[in-house]
Design a protein around this motif. Structure first.
Motif, mmCIF file in Angstrom:
data_model
loop_
_atom_site.group_PDB
_atom_site.id
_atom_site.type_symbol
_atom_site.label_atom_id
_atom_site.label_comp_id
_atom_site.label_asym_id
_atom_site.label_seq_id
_atom_site.Cartn_x
_atom_site.Cartn_y
_atom_site.Cartn_z
ATOM 1 N N SER A 50 -11.002 36.390 -46.808
ATOM 2 C CA SER A 50 -10.958 35.092 -46.141
ATOM 3 C C SER A 50 -12.364 34.558 -45.871
ATOM 4 O O SER A 50 -12.652 33.374 -46.102
ATOM 5 N N HIS A 51 -13.253 35.412 -45.369
ATOM 6 C CA HIS A 51 -14.615 34.956 -45.061
ATOM 7 C C HIS A 51 -15.359 34.556 -46.335
ATOM 8 O O HIS A 51 -16.133 33.602 -46.345
ATOM 9 N N MET A 52 -15.117 35.300 -47.422
ATOM 10 C CA MET A 52 -15.833 34.967 -48.659
ATOM 11 C C MET A 52 -15.307 33.667 -49.228
ATOM 12 O O MET A 52 -16.069 32.865 -49.783
ATOM 13 N N LEU A 53 -14.024 33.459 -49.077
ATOM 14 C CA LEU A 53 -13.426 32.190 -49.496
ATOM 15 C C LEU A 53 -14.097 31.038 -48.765
ATOM 16 O O LEU A 53 -14.506 30.038 -49.358
ATOM 17 N N TRP A 54 -14.277 31.219 -47.455
ATOM 18 C CA TRP A 54 -14.887 30.157 -46.648
ATOM 19 C C TRP A 54 -16.316 29.887 -47.094
ATOM 20 O O TRP A 54 -16.745 28.742 -47.197
ATOM 21 N N LEU A 55 -17.044 30.974 -47.367
ATOM 22 C CA LEU A 55 -18.441 30.824 -47.769
ATOM 23 C C LEU A 55 -18.531 30.024 -49.067
ATOM 24 O O LEU A 55 -19.384 29.147 -49.213
ATOM 25 N N GLY A 56 -17.609 30.303 -49.991
ATOM 26 C CA GLY A 56 -17.581 29.555 -51.246
ATOM 27 C C GLY A 56 -17.293 28.089 -51.004
ATOM 28 O O GLY A 56 -17.937 27.211 -51.590
ATOM 29 N N VAL A 57 -16.323 27.814 -50.121
ATOM 30 C CA VAL A 57 -15.972 26.427 -49.828
ATOM 31 C C VAL A 57 -17.165 25.707 -49.197
ATOM 32 O O VAL A 57 -17.466 24.570 -49.533
ATOM 33 N N LEU A 58 -17.880 26.388 -48.288
ATOM 34 C CA LEU A 58 -19.071 25.771 -47.675
ATOM 35 C C LEU A 58 -20.079 25.411 -48.755
ATOM 36 O O LEU A 58 -20.620 24.300 -48.777
#
Lengths: 139, 413
Positions: free
Chosen positions: B112-120
């Motif tokens: 989940s956190h890596m997904l968010w980082l990619g979206v950012l």
């Protein structure tokens, strides 16, 4: 095999989540990133339905989204194809008896390819998009 | 539009179907030129009536409905519900099950956190970061697939334990994968926390302060970026977190100060990813032998649960903050009431207070900062108060604005 026959142009995809749980959406995104790399087929995610050839829909279509989804479909230029991702789009899946969802989505917009799974794997999503491409070519 | 809003002038709607948002939610921002003066948020596009249909299903069936509240945090909903039913029945899961619960929960947090980082990265026009993080993230998805057989909805929790064991052979493969993953995440951390573009576009953007965070009851990484050391895993010691000596990370542990902005949120999430990898490794190494469930078969659990009476809650720290599941039972195979409190509602709504004063180009970063989990995307409506005209802009336009700003601040680099 003759996959190349269909990959003559670069299909642009607009992604529409109509009340899904996000699982299909992250798998659609995963299909675009390096491991599965949809861009080798020219598939590109665009931000506006007016630029798109293929509409990728996920989710069981909540009542609040029906009119918006229809409008987005109408905004797309022809020829166009609709790919429905996940079992929610077919019959609602676990949400089938909810009064707030209106699956199947083919009641509202014409669907060309259904991809089953909860959620489908990125490979399956890629395969579905290529099937839709075949339909675009035939037209 | 109400009188009060008309006086404000130009408004820009973002969503409900917007490229910055993967799920449907509507933001509306009012602007004076480039400056945002007011923001409002509309919900409801994703409403599926889950609590209602949950009341028609039995105790085992609603576990799989809970999982589909959110595909990204499927474990984070299934686990507290299982916990609530267990406390209703007064059953304790075996130790091995508790350790497997930590492994699955932490792997989910990493993805989940890596997904968010990619979206950012995508929102600020740094697509290389998107592809780098999602490339590394596939290793976590492989690990989850190895354990549960599915990449996203794992169906691992059940009443009284977990459904699948982690065998010796699987454990060795997992440990090897974790080493790979750690290397990848450490590289990413070095890129993200020092890259000029990330610094320019996130420092000072979406700035809260500690008092505001407390007043709005921010959850999860949003609270921890403001220096509030609050985490259910630490405070309650659920599953095996108590045994593993878990301590929550706040922004000052990572970057030396509690910035309360998008940069601190990034730093907290990146540090938590590395912490989670270590937690998974510890849990795998210290996992005791024994049964994985308190009941031999789900049907036994269902029969026992059907005799339970009273009310109970289950809590867990999802990647986005504290999830609370409340159930009330009345000697039936169905719950009398099931209530879910997810952290995103609180976190997403709090952005209303931080939009004013920022540029339109920063709106997508602020909207993405709490890691909104609404399962949707929206378009924005821009209302220009000076000229009194209303324009509806789509996500593509906003993303384009954001990217243009990135190019400007970076100069010719």
């Amino acid at each position: 095999m003759g996959l190349q026959r269909f990959i003559k142009r670069s299909p642009w995809v607009f992604h529409l989540n109509t009340g899904g749980c996000n699982a299909c959406d992250i798998e659609i995104l995963a299909a675009l990133t390096p491991r599965y790399d949809a861009e080798r087929f020219g598939v590109k995610l665009v931000g506006s339905p007016r630029h798109a050839d293929i509409l990728v829909v996920s989710g069981p279509m909540t009542r609040k989204d029906v009119e918006k989804a229809k409008r987005i479909y109408e905004q797309m230029p022809s020829p166009k194809a609709v790919v429905a991702v996940g079992v929610c789009t077919m019959g609602g899946s676990v949400f089938h008896d909810s009064p707030f969802v209106t699956a199947p989505i083919s009641d509202h917009i014409p669907v060309d390819v259904y991809i089953p799974g909860c959620p489908p794997r990125p490979e399956a999503i890629l395969h579905g998009i290529l099937e839709a491409l075949e339909k675009l070519e035939v037209e | 539009m109400s009188e009060e809003y008309r006086e404000l002038g130009v408004s820009i709607p973002i969503g409900p179907f917007h490229p910055a948002l993967k799920e449907p939610i509507g933001f509306r921002i009012w602007v004076e030129g480039e400056k945002i003066v007011k923001a409002d948020i509309r919900f409801g596009h994703n409403y599926r009536g889950i609590e209602l249909i949950g009341a028609r299903r039995n105790w085992i069936q609603i576990l799989y409905l809970a999982e589909r509240i959110c595909g990204i945090c499927s474990w984070s909903h299934q686990f507290p519900l299982a916990q609530a039913i267990e406390s209703l029945m007064d059953v304790r899961p075996p130790d091995r099950a508790n350790y497997i619960r930590v492994v699955v929960g932490e792997l989910e947090r990493i993805h989940s956190h890596m997904l968010w980082l990619g979206v950012l990265g995508h929102e600020i026009g740094f697509d290389t970061l998107l592809h780098l993080t999602w490339g590394v993230r596939e290793k976590v998805m492989d690990a989850l697939e190895l354990i549960s057989g599915n990449r996203v909805n794992y169906a691992m929790a059940t009443i009284g334990g977990v459904r699948r064991d982690i065998t010796e052979a699987k454990r060795d493969i997992l440990l090897r994968k974790l080493d790979d993953l750690l290397k990848g995440v450490e590289t990413l951390r070095d890129i993200v926390l020092t890259h000029k573009l990330v610094l320019l576009r996130t420092e000072g953007v979406g700035r809260y302060d500690r008092e505001l965070a407390l007043r709005l009851c921010l959850q999860g990484p949003m609270a921890r970026m403001c220096g509030i050391r609050k985490d259910v895993r630490q405070d309650e010691g659920v599953a095996a977190y108590g045994d593993l000596g878990f301590r929550a990370i706040v922004a000052r542990d990572v970057v030396g100060k509690d910035g309360c902005d998008a940069y601190s949120a990034t730093a907290v999430r990146v540090a938590e990813t590395i912490q989670s990898i270590n937690l998974v490794r510890d849990a795998l190494m210290e996992m005791p032998p024994g049964p994985i469930s308190a009941f031999p078969k789900p049907i036994v659990a269902l029969t026992r649960a059907s005799k339970a009476e009273g009310e109970a809650i289950g809590r867990y720290e999802a990647p986005r903050g504290e999830v609370i599941h409340y159930v009330r039972a009345a000697k039936s195979d169905k719950p009398k009431r099931w209530k879910v409190r997810a952290p995103s509602l609180i976190n997403v709504y709090s952005t209303k207070w931080v939009f004013p004063g920022h540029q339109i180009a920063d709106a997508v970063v602020i909207a993405a900062q709490p890691d909104p989990c609404i399962a949707c995307t929206e378009r924005a409506l821009i209302v220009d108060l000076d000229r009194g005209e209303r324009r509806v802009v789509d996500h593509a336009y906003l993303t384009e604005l954001s990217r243009r700003k990135s190019k400007e601040v970076m100069g010719d680099v």
